[in-house]
Structure formats: C-alpha cells, structure tokens
Design a protein around this motif. Structure first.
Motif, mmCIF file in Angstrom:
data_model
loop_
_atom_site.group_PDB
_atom_site.id
_atom_site.type_symbol
_atom_site.label_atom_id
_atom_site.label_comp_id
_atom_site.label_asym_id
_atom_site.label_seq_id
_atom_site.Cartn_x
_atom_site.Cartn_y
_atom_site.Cartn_z
ATOM 1 N N SER A 1 7.262 19.578 5.854
ATOM 2 C CA SER A 1 7.106 18.650 4.742
ATOM 3 C C SER A 1 5.867 19.045 3.962
ATOM 4 N N ILE A 2 5.883 18.738 2.667
ATOM 5 C CA ILE A 2 4.759 19.080 1.790
ATOM 6 C C ILE A 2 4.144 17.794 1.252
ATOM 7 N N GLY A 3 2.827 17.631 1.453
ATOM 8 C CA GLY A 3 2.126 16.461 0.941
ATOM 9 C C GLY A 3 2.539 15.184 1.651
ATOM 10 N N ASN A 4 2.105 14.047 1.086
ATOM 11 C CA ASN A 4 2.409 12.745 1.661
ATOM 12 C C ASN A 4 2.624 11.715 0.562
ATOM 13 N N ILE A 5 3.338 10.640 0.919
ATOM 14 C CA ILE A 5 3.527 9.529 0.003
ATOM 15 C C ILE A 5 2.240 8.716 -0.069
ATOM 16 N N GLY A 6 1.836 8.361 -1.288
ATOM 17 C CA GLY A 6 0.639 7.537 -1.432
ATOM 18 C C GLY A 6 -0.022 7.737 -2.781
ATOM 19 N N ARG A 7 -1.245 7.280 -2.886
ATOM 20 C CA ARG A 7 -1.991 7.368 -4.143
ATOM 21 C C ARG A 7 -3.321 8.105 -3.995
ATOM 22 N N GLY A 8 -3.519 8.730 -2.837
ATOM 23 C CA GLY A 8 -4.754 9.464 -2.604
ATOM 24 C C GLY A 8 -4.643 10.914 -3.032
ATOM 25 N N PRO A 9 -5.690 11.711 -2.748
ATOM 26 C CA PRO A 9 -5.678 13.143 -3.101
ATOM 27 C C PRO A 9 -4.507 13.871 -2.439
ATOM 28 N N GLY A 10 -3.773 14.614 -3.252
ATOM 29 C CA GLY A 10 -2.645 15.375 -2.737
ATOM 30 C C GLY A 10 -1.424 14.550 -2.419
ATOM 31 N N GLU A 11 -1.476 13.246 -2.704
ATOM 32 C CA GLU A 11 -0.346 12.365 -2.415
ATOM 33 C C GLU A 11 0.402 12.028 -3.706
ATOM 34 N N TYR A 12 1.658 11.637 -3.549
ATOM 35 C CA TYR A 12 2.507 11.326 -4.698
ATOM 36 C C TYR A 12 3.339 10.095 -4.370
ATOM 37 N N SER A 13 3.843 9.460 -5.418
ATOM 38 C CA SER A 13 4.630 8.251 -5.239
ATOM 39 C C SER A 13 6.032 8.379 -5.826
ATOM 40 N N ARG A 14 6.132 8.902 -7.054
ATOM 41 C CA ARG A 14 7.445 9.058 -7.693
ATOM 42 C C ARG A 14 7.456 10.350 -8.493
ATOM 43 N N ILE A 15 8.069 11.375 -7.952
ATOM 44 C CA ILE A 15 8.137 12.677 -8.607
ATOM 45 C C ILE A 15 9.288 12.680 -9.608
ATOM 46 N N THR A 16 8.995 13.029 -10.856
ATOM 47 C CA THR A 16 10.051 13.138 -11.870
ATOM 48 C C THR A 16 10.313 14.577 -12.274
ATOM 49 N N SER A 17 9.474 15.517 -11.850
ATOM 50 C CA SER A 17 9.720 16.926 -12.134
ATOM 51 C C SER A 17 9.066 17.782 -11.059
#
Length: 376
Positions: free
Chosen positions: A112-128
C-alpha cells in the motif's frame, strides 16, 4: 501517463441533482466500470442487433493480449476503484476510502502507498493519479487540496498545497518536463480549460481560453472532458463538452494550438450556453439536453478515443468513438468495455468478473485485461 478513467460501454448511471454533481457523477461513472457498465454490456438492446455489431467491431479492432488477476487479501482489497496508473513494472490503483494499492505486472500485491488522513503524506479523496516516470507517480487529493508525489517503494517525495482559489476539483493531471498540466472546471478568474503549473506546483499560465457563457455549468460542477500527452511528448491533446466536438492539439514546445474538428456522431447535440439566472435543476436539465464528453484516451500512436454521455430520462448511456486525430477521421464505434487506462501499446480494462446482477456484492479484486490493437 494517467489520463484518468474511461469506459467503453453503453452502460448506464442514474443522475443525482445535487450541488457537487460533477464529482459525484465522476465517481458513479467510474464505479460503473466494475458494476453498472458490466451489467449494461449484458443487457439486451432494442432488438436492432446494434450491441452484437458493436462488440464485433471491438473484436475486429482489438485483441486480448493478457488477463491479470489482482491478488486478493484484506490488505490488498480494492473498493470502488476510480483511477489506474500503469508504469513499466506496476499497476497503481487509487481506491476510494482505501489506501493506494500497488501490484506487479503478474497481479501480485506488493504494498500500500501512503495512508488515509489529513497529515503529511496522507490523502482523503483522490480525484487524479498520474505517472511522472517509471518509479514515481503523483496524486491530487481534493479534500486536502494538495498534490503528493510518491516513489513506488512508498517513499514520500513531495507534497504541495494548490495555492489557487476557486478550483472545485481537478479532472486530469499530465506531467511533462518538470511541469504539470491540469484539466479543471474553469472559473471567472481562471478562464482556461488547462492550466500549467511549474515544478513546485505554482501557477504559470493558462492554455485554451474558455467561453464564459458556460461558466454557470462549471460553477455547479458540470464539466467533463480530458487531456493526454502523445507518446513522444510533443503534443498535449484536450477535449471538453463546450467546444462543439473540437479536439485541441497543443505544441509542448511553443504552446501553439491547433483546433481539429472531429466528425460528430449522429446523436451529437451541442450544449447551449448556460443561463446565469437559472436554478440548479434548470441548469442541469439544459446541460443534459446536449451531448457531454466524459473522457478521452490515446489509442496507439495515431488515434484518440472519445467517450460521450447520452442522457435519456434519468439514465446516462455511454458511447465511445475512435478517431484518427491527425486526419480527424472517425474509425470505429466501440461498445462493451470498461477501459481504465491506455498507452502506446494497450487499452487496460478493469472489471469485477463476479458481478452478474445488480444485487451481487463485490467478492475479490478486479481483473485487468490488456487489449492490443490488431495489425491489419
């Protein structure tokens, strides 16, 4: 290069008249790749033989090169897939509500790459999700309004906030020579179909002037189309729903623009200019009365695939055409496939093989089928 998701199908979705319509429709359409489009391909048409004919045309144009079953486990689960990126060594899949999954070319889950969230290196909703090179890729996270660049070994390479006001979402990203080209719903302050960002994701300039008569559509999230870069990185191609089926060819050296008038399908109806005084339902109705363009893809070295939305009642049907973008000649009408990615060599279909009816639930991971263009 990731130009985002595309389906080649007379599949269907249900419209939902909510404010953030554009993003919701995008997710539903892409979910249709695995479920609704798969079902639509198996539904009987109006006894005119068109479904059989279109499938025959697809078979005559493309052949199956390989089928890859993605390894399934609790850690590798792909739920609600909506973007695929392909490198020389890996399949990289962004999965809504889940972490990015990386598989090797045999389908074996790697990490897996990265993590769900709002911190450094984290993402919540990828659109591209987009390819940078054969080891690095990037994503745009809408909820956190930032770009993140990863190495395929899960190293965080870069993270930048998008410091541009008014952008409601980003449809596609194309990387080229330390610059990023963004396809997005244009605004009054940024009246362009494409904007160019520098290596630090800072705004440089706009490309292809937009017609502000359509601004009320984009304000409400009603904007579709796409961009892709050719195999030699000489040209960028763009199409959208508001330019009368014209394909734009942008020289990546001097940024000159050529307009290519693609032959219109028999069902094509131009979208009329928006009425700024209309409410959302009225604007949505007017948008649906025309023919919107959902996505485009490169097909081989000399062709472009254009996907059209065909609204009827509360259902949107999807039809796709292949054009020769050098001579603007219509080549084939395609039907019955859910294409997730394309490059010089293949179309990549992502589908859940176990779904036989709308009542079925997801079991396992999707299969990736590679289609090669037949040599005539």
């Amino acid at each position: 290069m990731i130009d985002s998701f595309l389906s080649l199908s007379v599949g269907k979705i249900i419209y939902s008249p909510i404010y953030n319509f554009g993003n919701i429709v995008r997710y539903i359409l892409i979910f249709s790749i695995g479920i609704i489009i798969f079902l639509g391909c198996n539904q009987e048409k109006e006894n005119d033989g068109s479904n059989i004919l279109l499938k025959k045309k697809f078979i005559e144009t493309f052949e199956i090169y390989e089928e890859v079953t993605l390894e399934y486990s609790e850690e590798s689960l792909i739920s609600f897939p909506y973007d695929l990126c392909v490198s020389d060594s890996f399949y990289i899949i962004a999965s809504r509500g889940n972490t990015i999954k990386l598989f090797d070319k045999s389908g074996k889950f790697k990490r897996s790459i990265g993590n769900i969230g709002r911190g450094p290196g984290e993402y919540s909703r990828i659109t591209s999700i987009f390819k940078i090179n054969n080891t690095d890729f990037g994503v745009y996270d809408l909820d956190n309004n930032k770009f993140i660049v990863y190495n395929c070994d899960n190293t965080l390479l870069e993270e930048r906030k998008l410091e541009i006001d008014g952008i409601s979402t980003i449809r596609n990203v194309v990387y080229n020579d330390n610059s990023y080209f963004i396809h997005f719903p244009f605004t009054e302050d940024l009246p362009y179909h494409i904007i160019k960002l520098d290596s630090n994701f800072k705004y440089e300039n706009g490309i292809i002037k937009a017609d502000l008569e359509y601004l009320d559509y984009t304000y409400r999230g009603l904007y579709e189309g796409g961009i892709f870069k050719d195999s030699e990185s000489k040209y960028l191609y763009e199409i959208n729903s508001f330019t009368n089926n014209n394909l734009f060819k942008i020289d990546l050296n001097n940024f000159s623009i050529e307009r290519i008038a693609l032959p219109k399908p028999e069902f094509y109806v131009p979208i009329e200019a928006a009425d700024i005084n209309s409410n959302h339902d009225e604007t949505l109705k007017k948008y649906r009365e025309g023919t919107s363009i959902f996505r485009i893809f490169q097909v081989g070295k000399e062709q472009v695939l254009v996907q059209y939305n065909l609204p009827k009642d509360n259902v949107v049907y999807i039809k796709s055409y292949v054009y020769n973008y050098k001579g603007s000649k219509k080549i084939e009408l395609l039907d019955g496939k859910g294409i997730a990615f394309a490059d010089d060599n293949f179309l990549y279909e992502l589908r859940f093989s176990n779904l036989k009816s709308e009542k079925d639930s997801q079991v396992g991971n999707p299969i990736i089928t590679l289609y090669a263009i037949r040599e005539n």
